[in-house]
Design a protein around this motif. Sequence first.
Motif, short mmCIF file in Angstrom:
data_model
loop_
_atom_site.label_atom_id
_atom_site.label_comp_id
_atom_site.label_asym_id
_atom_site.label_seq_id
_atom_site.Cartn_x
_atom_site.Cartn_y
_atom_site.Cartn_z
N UNK A 245 -6.90 25.79 37.12
CA UNK A 245 -6.22 24.78 37.92
C UNK A 245 -5.04 25.38 38.66
N UNK A 246 -4.57 24.66 39.63
CA UNK A 246 -3.32 25.02 40.28
C UNK A 246 -2.22 24.40 39.44
N UNK A 247 -1.82 25.12 38.38
CA UNK A 247 -0.85 24.59 37.44
C UNK A 247 0.57 24.69 37.99
N UNK A 248 1.42 23.80 37.52
CA UNK A 248 2.84 23.87 37.85
C UNK A 248 3.43 25.11 37.20
N UNK A 249 4.43 25.69 37.80
CA UNK A 249 5.01 26.93 37.29
C UNK A 249 5.72 26.68 35.97
N UNK A 250 5.88 27.75 35.18
CA UNK A 250 6.54 27.65 33.89
C UNK A 250 7.99 27.20 34.06
N UNK A 251 8.60 27.58 35.18
CA UNK A 251 9.98 27.17 35.44
C UNK A 251 10.07 25.66 35.53
N UNK A 252 9.07 25.05 36.19
CA UNK A 252 9.07 23.59 36.31
C UNK A 252 8.85 22.94 34.94
N UNK A 253 7.89 23.47 34.18
CA UNK A 253 7.54 22.88 32.90
C UNK A 253 8.73 22.84 31.95
N UNK A 254 9.55 23.87 31.99
CA UNK A 254 10.66 23.95 31.04
C UNK A 254 11.97 23.42 31.60
N UNK A 255 11.91 22.86 32.80
CA UNK A 255 13.14 22.44 33.46
C UNK A 255 13.71 21.17 32.86
N UNK A 256 14.98 20.94 33.14
CA UNK A 256 15.67 19.72 32.70
C UNK A 256 15.01 18.48 33.28
N UNK A 257 14.61 18.55 34.56
CA UNK A 257 14.00 17.38 35.19
C UNK A 257 12.67 17.02 34.55
N UNK A 258 11.89 18.03 34.15
CA UNK A 258 10.62 17.74 33.48
C UNK A 258 10.88 17.05 32.15
N UNK A 259 11.84 17.56 31.39
CA UNK A 259 12.19 16.95 30.11
C UNK A 259 12.66 15.51 30.31
N UNK A 260 13.45 15.30 31.36
CA UNK A 260 13.95 13.96 31.66
C UNK A 260 12.80 13.02 32.00
N UNK A 261 11.84 13.51 32.78
CA UNK A 261 10.69 12.69 33.14
C UNK A 261 9.87 12.33 31.90
#
Length: 290
Positions: A172-188
């Motif tokens: 798949x065209x996965x989201x980058x690891x930076x996005x996955x571990x980001x504060x915004x991802x955790x918030x979402x």
Amino acid sequence: MRNEIPIYDISSLAGFRKEDIMVSKFGPYSKTHQHLHYPHRHSFYHVVLFTEGAGAHSIDFESFEVRPWQIYFMIPGQVHSWSFAGPVDGYVVNFSSTYFQSFLLLTEYLQRFSFFNGVVKDSVLQVPEDCQSAIKGIFEELLITGTQNKRFSDDYIKVLLLKLFIMLSDLLVEKSEEYVSSYNYTLLRNFQQLIERNYTLIRLPKEYAELLYITPNHLNALCNDLLGMAAGEVIRNRVILEAKRLLVNLELSITEISTQLNFNDNSYFTKFFKKYVGVTPEEFRKKTLK
């Protein structure tokens, strides 16, 4: 409160089965469990690979054409049903929501894979021809390992499953690891989990923003950036999804469903549902069950 649509757990299903895991060829599984052709929920993660057959598969009221080398990922609580045209075969893996907890330090590791995020359009994959042999090999090894009673058999099954998920994720065209571990991802993720626990009681984005210690504008911007919709729509979609799930159960009246979802009266629930779905709850029920 009366029962909703059927909810099945691993202990009620036949096949190679240990405490929190079940693996089977799909052909015998579907013949043994004919009741699973009707709308139902699972209390576990459910992975199905079709290697042959045709028909339709519905997940949370979105329908997909069944094709060979198509793989489906379902999370606990989703409603799904099958309608096959002739014989089908493949593989099925069921595992509990706690299956990996003692194995992985990161308890939410599975949520790194987009196909386990509960968004239906991300949960159906077509396996490319050059990967089919390798993917089938993992499922076959799962079946073999499941019949063995060796010291590390259960750990090896977990390793095989993670290998499968990582291989498919790479397709798949996965989201980058930076996005996955980001504060915004955790918030979402925190926002989505709050919705899951409170959607019948809390409907306003500003109330969720308070629970998250952010402003309503920040929450809206977050949802628009990462989901392409406003926070209010995310909340509303979860309410509508549960309404659809409840409407499949003929034992529940529209009034009872309205009450379960915490609407003030049946009339308001009907107007709300028709505004966003396009049909009344009764019309949706008749159309879906047809």
